[in-house]
Design a protein around this motif. Structure first.
Motif, PDB file in Angstrom:
ATOM      1  N   ARG A  25       0.831  -1.205   0.000  1.00 49.47           N
ATOM      2  CA  ARG A  25       0.000   0.000   0.000  1.00 49.47           C
ATOM      3  C   ARG A  25       0.870   1.263   0.000  1.00 49.47           C
ATOM      4  NH1 ARG A  25      -3.801  -1.650   3.740  1.00 49.47           N
ATOM      5  NH2 ARG A  25      -2.601  -0.783   5.443  1.00 49.47           N
ATOM      6  N   ARG A  74       1.200   4.205  -3.030  1.00 52.75           N
ATOM      7  CA  ARG A  74       1.016   5.646  -2.781  1.00 52.75           C
ATOM      8  C   ARG A  74       2.249   6.433  -3.202  1.00 52.75           C
ATOM      9  NH1 ARG A  74       2.679   8.029   1.605  1.00 52.75           N
ATOM     10  NH2 ARG A  74       2.583   6.121   2.850  1.00 52.75           N
ATOM     11  N   ARG A  83      -3.489   6.190  -7.422  1.00 49.01           N
ATOM     12  CA  ARG A  83      -4.744   6.250  -6.676  1.00 49.01           C
ATOM     13  C   ARG A  83      -5.699   5.208  -7.252  1.00 49.01           C
ATOM     14  NH1 ARG A  83      -1.404   8.585  -4.435  1.00 49.01           N
ATOM     15  NH2 ARG A  83      -1.377  10.731  -3.627  1.00 49.01           N
ATOM     16  N   ASP A 137      -9.421   9.357  -4.859  1.00 46.22           N
ATOM     17  CA  ASP A 137      -9.202   8.000  -4.368  1.00 46.22           C
ATOM     18  C   ASP A 137     -10.441   7.524  -3.615  1.00 46.22           C
ATOM     19  OD1 ASP A 137      -7.061   5.872  -3.957  1.00 46.22           O
ATOM     20  OD2 ASP A 137      -7.705   6.182  -1.896  1.00 46.22           O
TER      21      ASP A 137
END
Length: 376
Positions: A284, A288, A293, A366
């Motif tokens: 994750r 980012r 997104r 997002d």
């Protein structure tokens, strides 16, 4: 350039173990230097609770998550920038990645050789020295890149005069900030660059300016506390370098990756006090740092997470699904996963007045759920 995350570090710090756990791919993890010669590439599904929730609402036939590409790059040693070990090839592999995950050994184990200077010398566990070794080699490679470009820039200015120098102003000021750091063995990402300066040096693809996350590889005894003296050293360095830190036990994650039953996985994580896998956090974070997104589409046939870049507008998002959607874009019908969570269904969202119509200038957020109208 393909969006990938390169896993780097000294030999025998746990890179290949972590890569194998991430991808369930058969990367070699033997206890000797240079066991990874050609970079292993693996596609990692990105766990997303929002997609799981949508699937619980729509009960689709298929559920498709986003993915992140990881590259397991062989261990660097001192002198890599001069071709020592397998340096030249591996520096090229790093240059082709978007984000760097720098694995640092943060555990003691006399049975596993720790290499810093060469494959014949067993080095003490010292995260600071390990990081400085990698940083120095990458910085030397970046200095070489800047020096080679300097010849071209000087020639341009000599031929074109003051006007060309003005055009290159942002490039020259960026290099002026970056070069002293590199000469000191530090990272270009530590330079305080403006957006214009960052854009001016982008095509250099400097190794030390890439977004980076430190991955502290700990032993199983440290999982519950989540830190030790080695980890704290890494956190201090990361703060100086504008990098992030994730703490992972490679051995535990490797064992966890072999468990397929969700209840058994949860029980195994509960046994050491983990709410989620460290590798989930890593995937994750890398996603980012790549500037990516997620938006979603949902229905009875399929619930799917789609990857876009931060700042993409609705037509660009539509084009991720199919180029015709972008070419003939009319509008996007939109709501958020949070709306679905609050109101329970699309009908409930509409009744609450939360179902939106967005045009071509809408910047997709997002967590948006989108349905595109188009005409080709």
């Amino acid at each position: 350039m393909k969006l990938t995350c390169g896993i780097v570090g000294l030999p025998n710090v746990g890179k290949s173990t972590i890569f194998s756990a991430l991808t369930k791919a058969p990367a070699s993890a033997e206890n000797y230097p240079f066991c990874t010669i050609d970079p292993n590439v693996g596609v990692v599904e990105l766990p997303d609770e929002r997609l799981d929730f949508m699937a619980s609402v729509f009960n689709p036939k298929k559920k498709i998550p986003c993915t992140v590409d990881f590259v397991d790059i062989a261990g660097l040693i001192k002198g890599a920038s001069n071709g020592e070990g397998l340096g030249n090839k591996f520096l090229a592999n790093i240059r082709e990645t978007t984000v760097i995950a720098h694995v640092v050994r943060c555990f003691d184990n006399p049975d596993i050789q720790h290499v810093r200077d060469d494959a014949k010398t067993d080095a003490p566990i010292d995260p600071l020295s390990d990081i400085l070794t990698i940083d120095f080699e990458l910085a030397q490679a970046d200095l070489d890149t800047i020096e080679k470009r300097a010849e071209k820039v000087t020639k341009q200015i000599r031929q074109m005069g003051k006007e060309e120098e003005k055009k290159l102003a942002h490039y020259l000021s960026a290099v002026e900030k970056i070069k002293p750091l590199l000469l000191d063995g530090k990272c270009a990402r530590m330079a305080d660059l403006t957006d214009e300066e960052k854009a001016a040096v982008y095509d250099l693809h400097l190794l030390t300016i890439k977004p980076q996350v430190f991955v502290c590889n700990i032993d199983e005894d440290t999982i519950e506390s989540g830190t030790n003296a080695y980890v704290e050293q890494v956190k201090k360095i990361a703060a100086e370098q504008k990098s992030e830190v994730i703490v992972i036990c490679g051995k535990f994650e490797a064992d966890l990756s072999d468990i397929t039953d969700e209840n058994d996985r949860k029980e195994f994580m509960d046994s050491v006090g983990l709410k989620e896998s460290g590798l989930t956090v890593l995937a994750r974070t890398v996603y980012r740092l790549m500037g990516l997104r997620t938006f979603f589409t949902g229905g009875e046939d399929e619930c799917r997470a789609w990857t876009i870049s931060a700042g993409d507008k609705a037509p660009q998002a539509a084009g991720v699904i199919h180029t015709d959607f972008e070419k003939g874009f009319i509008k996007a019908e939109a709501y958020t996963v949070d709306d679905l969570r609050q109101y329970g269904s699309e009908a409930g969202i509409k009744s609450a007045g939360k179902y939106r119509q967005e045009g071509k200038d809408y910047v997709v957020q997002d967590g948006d759920v989108l349905f595109f109208k188009f005409n080709v």
